[in-house]
Design a protein around this motif. Structure first.
Motif, PDB file in Angstrom:
ATOM      1  N   ARG A 270      -1.133   1.773  14.100  1.00  0.00           N
ATOM      2  CA  ARG A 270      -1.000   0.509  13.444  1.00  0.00           C
ATOM      3  C   ARG A 270       0.400   0.049  13.207  1.00  0.00           C
ATOM      4  O   ARG A 270       0.558  -1.168  13.025  1.00  0.00           O
ATOM      5  CB  ARG A 270      -1.697   0.722  11.805  1.00  0.00           C
TER       6      ARG A 270
ATOM      7  N   CYS B 122      -6.602   1.228   5.261  1.00  0.00           N
ATOM      8  CA  CYS B 122      -6.267   2.839   5.014  1.00  0.00           C
ATOM      9  C   CYS B 122      -7.571   3.284   4.903  1.00  0.00           C
ATOM     10  O   CYS B 122      -7.913   4.446   5.525  1.00  0.00           O
ATOM     11  CB  CYS B 122      -5.230   3.081   4.235  1.00  0.00           C
TER      12      CYS B 122
ATOM     13  N   CYS C 214       0.761  -1.164   0.146  1.00  0.00           N
ATOM     14  CA  CYS C 214      -0.098   0.139   0.149  1.00  0.00           C
ATOM     15  C   CYS C 214       0.856   1.338   0.031  1.00  0.00           C
ATOM     16  O   CYS C 214       1.684   1.314   0.884  1.00  0.00           O
ATOM     17  CB  CYS C 214      -0.731   0.201   1.447  1.00  0.00           C
TER      18      CYS C 214
ATOM     19  N   LEU D  23       0.148   4.421   0.865  1.00  0.00           N
ATOM     20  CA  LEU D  23       0.164   5.106   2.001  1.00  0.00           C
ATOM     21  C   LEU D  23       0.923   4.582   3.279  1.00  0.00           C
ATOM     22  O   LEU D  23       1.591   5.404   3.863  1.00  0.00           O
ATOM     23  CB  LEU D  23      -1.415   5.335   2.426  1.00  0.00           C
ATOM     24  N   CYS D  24       0.594   3.510   3.819  1.00  0.00           N
ATOM     25  CA  CYS D  24       1.144   2.899   5.094  1.00  0.00           C
ATOM     26  C   CYS D  24       2.047   2.145   4.974  1.00  0.00           C
ATOM     27  O   CYS D  24       2.788   1.710   5.909  1.00  0.00           O
ATOM     28  CB  CYS D  24      -0.119   2.112   5.814  1.00  0.00           C
TER      29      CYS D  24
ATOM     30  N   CYS E 189      -4.963   0.317   0.613  1.00  0.00           N
ATOM     31  CA  CYS E 189      -5.487  -0.951   1.191  1.00  0.00           C
ATOM     32  C   CYS E 189      -6.774  -0.546   1.767  1.00  0.00           C
ATOM     33  O   CYS E 189      -7.039   0.738   2.166  1.00  0.00           O
ATOM     34  CB  CYS E 189      -4.492  -1.381   2.180  1.00  0.00           C
TER      35      CYS E 189
HETATM   36 ZN    ZN Z   1      -2.554   1.174   3.839  1.00  0.00          ZN
END
Ligand code: ZN
Length: 366
Positions: free
Chosen positions: A286, A218, A179, A181-182, A215
């Motif tokens: 997370r 997120c 992903c 973003l994360c 994902c």
């Molecule tokens: Zn994510």
């Protein structure tokens, strides 16, 4: 944001659609435009830029959404009083100029919908969202490079596929995807995210700068959900996937002895942006969960190895051997795998002398 996010090869098709939506929306809000003018003939240039787009749009307007044709929605917008149309036109211009929000001295971003009747706004919103829900799903009237085409234009499925392949970190087709973003696994059911939510800003429903594949963790509440990505209309303290990327500006700080990770910025100037991103996606908590789970997994490996040594009468693990285990594990980490940054932070944390000593004593099995 943790990973680089790039526009994909078919992004120009989305940008062209955004231009068409803006042009059509402004025409509907022109005081001279009436419902009777919305016809296949009436949409031809110069109202839209090309006959291909006009014909596609006319076909699109015949589609039905929640029991009403999109044409009737467009007629409702065209029937709004001139003052409401003028207000809507200003809103359309401001929202269309999203990119200027990330340049010096931007205009105030509208935090409320334009002043329109409930009926007018609902019709406008349904119409603009349908470009994404219906038009994009079945195919836009554009080739990937943005050239109008009467058939075979870019679709949602093509965009998703292009985004996935552009952001693959491993050459192996079987490798786990990450992903953007994360940095965690993209998973089997990734979501196309509208960075600025489309329910409040339906004009950006097909905007290339507003879409990314992330994902589902997120995207869903209590993480991103419907939260705003600005502070009361100011983007100054916010990253943006394309217009102010966070990759390279973010780092993971670990905190001993509680074995937690924090989402931090590499420079003080970006600290508030990192904080807002953390609040949006709950990255610190997370990442900390992953950090602790990975730690527990390695602890378990070493404990089982230690037990086998005890059973077979071999010498116990020394602190040097544990350090060597961590160093080898760190050297084997692949940047293309999910949670790479969290695992790097863990490997570094575990090599701190106090943590290493604590880990060694945890192996003090009887
Ligand atoms: Zn994510």
């Amino acid at each position: 944001m943790l990973k680089p996010i790039r526009r994909v090869a078919c992004s120009p098709a989305l940008a062209a659609c955004q231009q068409m939506m803006q042009r059509f929306a402004l025409w509907l809000c022109d005081p001279a435009t009436t419902g009777a003018l919305i016809s296949q003939q009436g949409l031809q240039p110069p109202v839209l830029a090309s006959a291909i787009e006009a014909n596609w749009l006319w076909g699109f307007l015949q589609r039905v959404d929640a029991g009403q044709s999109l044409l009737s929605r467009a007629q409702t917008v065209a029937a709004m009083p001139p003052a409401q149309k003028a207000d809507m036109a200003v809103w359309i211009q401001t929202v269309s100029a999203l990119v200027t929000q990330f340049q010096p001295a931007p205009n105030q971003w509208p935090i409320n919908r334009p002043v329109a009747s409930e009926l007018g706004w609902r019709a406008f919103k349904a119409l603009m969202e349908a470009f994404y829900e219906k038009g994009f799903r079945s195919g836009l009237p554009y080739l990937p490079n943005g050239t109008p085409t009467a058939a075979g234009g870019v679709s949602y499925a093509e965009y998703v596929s292009a985004f996935r392949s552009e952001h693959r970190l491993s050459l192996s087709p079987h490798a786990r995807e990450v992903c953007v973003l994360c940095g965690g696994p993209l998973g089997d059911t990734p979501h196309v995210d509208h960075w600025i939510i489309k329910s409040a800003f339906p004009l950006l429903s097909v905007c290339a700068d507003n879409l990314q594949l992330i994902c589902n963790t997120c995207n869903e509440a209590p993480n991103k959900g419907d939260k705003p990505v600005h502070s009361k209309g100011s983007f100054a303290d916010w990253f943006h996937p394309y217009l102010r990327p966070g990759n390279g500006a973010l780092q993971l700080d670990y905190v001993l002895p509680e074995l937690s990770v924090r989402c931090a910025a590499t420079t003080p100037a970006d600290q508030s942006k990192a904080g807002n991103l953390d609040g949006l996606l709950n990255l610190s908590s997370r990442w900390t969960r992953e950090f602790k789970a990975e730690y527990a997994s390695h602890q378990d490996v070493l404990i089982r190895r230690e037990k086998r040594r005890i059973q077979s009468g071999q010498p116990r693990h020394t602190a040097v051997e544990i350090l060597s285990y961590v160093q080898q594990w760190q050297a084997d980490l692949a940047a293309s795998e999910p949670h790479y940054e969290v695992r790097q932070a863990l490997a570094t944390a575990l090599q701190e002398p106090s943590r290493l000593a604590a880990w060694h004593s945890e192996l003090n099995l009887v």
